[in-house]
Design a protein around this motif. Sequence first.
Motif, short mmCIF file in Angstrom:
data_model
loop_
_atom_site.label_atom_id
_atom_site.label_comp_id
_atom_site.label_asym_id
_atom_site.label_seq_id
_atom_site.Cartn_x
_atom_site.Cartn_y
_atom_site.Cartn_z
N ALA A 73 0.84 -1.21 0.00
CA ALA A 73 0.00 0.00 0.00
C ALA A 73 0.87 1.25 0.00
N ALA A 74 1.97 1.21 0.76
CA ALA A 74 2.88 2.36 0.79
C ALA A 74 3.51 2.57 -0.59
N PHE A 75 3.89 1.46 -1.23
CA PHE A 75 4.47 1.56 -2.58
C PHE A 75 3.49 2.19 -3.55
N PHE A 76 2.22 1.76 -3.48
CA PHE A 76 1.22 2.30 -4.40
C PHE A 76 0.97 3.79 -4.14
N LEU A 77 1.03 4.21 -2.89
CA LEU A 77 0.87 5.63 -2.59
C LEU A 77 2.01 6.44 -3.21
N ILE A 78 3.23 5.95 -3.03
CA ILE A 78 4.39 6.65 -3.60
C ILE A 78 4.32 6.63 -5.12
N ALA A 79 3.95 5.46 -5.69
CA ALA A 79 3.82 5.36 -7.14
C ALA A 79 2.74 6.30 -7.66
N GLY A 85 2.29 13.50 -10.28
CA GLY A 85 3.24 14.56 -10.56
C GLY A 85 3.89 14.46 -11.92
N GLY A 86 3.72 13.33 -12.60
CA GLY A 86 4.31 13.13 -13.92
C GLY A 86 5.78 12.78 -13.88
N TRP A 87 6.26 12.31 -12.69
CA TRP A 87 7.68 12.00 -12.55
C TRP A 87 8.00 10.54 -12.91
N TRP A 88 7.02 9.66 -12.72
CA TRP A 88 7.19 8.25 -13.07
C TRP A 88 5.81 7.69 -13.37
N LEU A 89 5.63 7.10 -14.53
CA LEU A 89 4.30 6.68 -14.98
C LEU A 89 4.15 5.17 -14.95
N GLY A 90 4.76 4.54 -13.94
CA GLY A 90 4.68 3.09 -13.84
C GLY A 90 3.26 2.57 -13.72
N VAL A 136 -7.48 4.29 -9.17
CA VAL A 136 -8.35 3.26 -8.59
C VAL A 136 -7.53 2.07 -8.12
N TYR A 137 -6.56 1.66 -8.91
CA TYR A 137 -5.74 0.51 -8.53
C TYR A 137 -4.97 0.79 -7.24
N SER A 138 -4.53 2.02 -7.06
CA SER A 138 -3.83 2.40 -5.83
C SER A 138 -4.78 2.30 -4.64
#
Length: 213
Positions: A73-79, A85-90, A136-138
């Motif tokens: 869950a923490a990873f998904f929040l950071i992602a 922000g448009g910094w990483w679009l994984g 939604v996935y996050s």
Amino acid sequence: MGLAGAGHCLMMCGGLAGAIHHQQSKVANLSALLFYNAGRLSSYMIAGALVGLLSQAAISGFSPALLTLRFLAAFFLIALGCYLGGWWLGLSKLEHLGRPLWQRLAPYAGKLRQSNSLMSRYVAGMVWGWLPCGLVYSALSWSALSASPVNGALYMLAFGLGTLPAMLAFGWFSGALQSILKGQGFRQAMGVLMIVYGLWVAIIALRQALAFN
């Protein structure tokens, strides 16, 4: 998460919401939009309940598994923060995985939207709820962390309610306010907020992991 993603919602779903605003009366427009979004939230709750049920069956009180879900869950929040922000679009890669299903569902949503029946709008909203979306996935990662179908559904309801101000106000917002919500500055500010929250959740999970060991 729902409120932070307001700009993303307007960019991704604004066209769908705007397609409803063809009634002659503002009251009719608002009623159609309410039923449409009620259907969308219903689908979110169904997805949250299913994810919560699956995680409940998989975890069965196993603490390390709960810690793993908390880190996830923490990873998904950071992602999500990086995504907004448009910094990483994984997260966009996850959206690609859901596109084949959406391509099958989209024509039905289009036909239902053409009807003036409120029930048709509700069902169209339910179809809309399965639109591939990293936001939604996050949110679903928190339904998994709940390890409960009831709490999973409630988490997704809370998320969906957070998205409502942007989606219900589409067509009533001024063009200037829509530009602000869609703007890079607003999205980056919300992205930073999600990253900070994600790091905080990760620190809590790390402390729990150390205590467990």
